[in-house]
Design an enzyme around this catalytic site. Structure first.
Site, PDB file in Angstrom:
ATOM      1  N   ASP A 199     -17.374 -29.305   6.520  1.00 34.77           N
ATOM      2  CA  ASP A 199     -16.001 -29.477   6.046  1.00 34.77           C
ATOM      3  C   ASP A 199     -15.479 -28.161   5.475  1.00 34.77           C
ATOM      4  OD1 ASP A 199     -13.584 -30.220   4.989  1.00 34.77           O
ATOM      5  OD2 ASP A 199     -14.382 -31.826   3.730  1.00 34.77           O
TER       6      ASP A 199
ATOM      7  N   TYR B  77     -27.791 -35.774  -9.288  1.00 31.48           N
ATOM      8  CA  TYR B  77     -28.207 -37.174  -9.111  1.00 31.48           C
ATOM      9  C   TYR B  77     -26.990 -38.097  -9.076  1.00 31.48           C
ATOM     10  CZ  TYR B  77     -32.976 -35.662 -10.329  1.00 31.48           C
ATOM     11  OH  TYR B  77     -34.199 -35.050 -10.359  1.00 31.48           O
TER      12      TYR B  77
ATOM     13  N   HIS C 185     -14.686 -37.643   7.883  1.00 36.09           N
ATOM     14  CA  HIS C 185     -14.356 -36.387   7.218  1.00 36.09           C
ATOM     15  C   HIS C 185     -14.558 -36.522   5.711  1.00 36.09           C
ATOM     16  CE1 HIS C 185     -11.187 -33.437   5.738  1.00 36.09           C
ATOM     17  NE2 HIS C 185     -12.184 -32.722   6.205  1.00 36.09           N
TER      18      HIS C 185
END
Length: 142
Positions: free
Chosen positions: A64, A114, A22
């Protein structure tokens, strides 16, 4: 062999998706993304396009929904048009959103994107050449 796993998903990717917990993050990256220099783990899929892979992955990957934006994109520059591939992603995500919980994408500017990539569980580098095609998927629970 297992049944009903799309051939586009290599065993390594299926294992990684199963190993992820999760809140872990997977990035489907375009061909221009500096994946090797920013990945803890990278899977190269240079002959695959992100929409095709996203379609296959979403059959197995719960998002999620304990967070506002479980799907994030690299923000385009203001002077550039909205990338058409984002509409494709939206259609795919809505198709697999059984609870109608997916509302909107989150956006991350290029350099912070990034930095976030360096924390991702896995980056899947594809052959997609569309600009701003990188997509972050945060894993949820079943």
């Amino acid at each position: 062999m297992l049944k009903n796993i799309p051939k586009i998903i290599p065993p390594e990717l299926m294992k990684d998706m199963m190993d992820m917990g999760h809140s872990d993050v997977m990035i489907l990256a375009d061909a221009n993304f500096p994946g090797t220099s920013h990945a803890r783990k990278i899977i190269r899929m240079d002959t695959v396009e992100i929409p095709e892979l996203l379609e296959a992955v979403m059959q197995f990957f719960p998002l999620d929904f304990f967070v506002e934006e479980p799907v994030k994109l690299m923000r385009n520059l203001p002077e550039e048009p909205v990338p058409a591939i984002w509409d494709t992603y939206n259609e795919i995500l809505k198709k697999y959103d059984q609870d109608n919980a997916f509302c909107q994408f989150g956006f991350i500017d290029r350099l912070p994107f990034y930095e976030e990539a360096e924390k991702a569980y896995v980056i899947v580098q594809t052959g997609t050449t569309a600009r701003y095609a990188n997509i972050v998927l945060q894993k949820g629970v079943v």
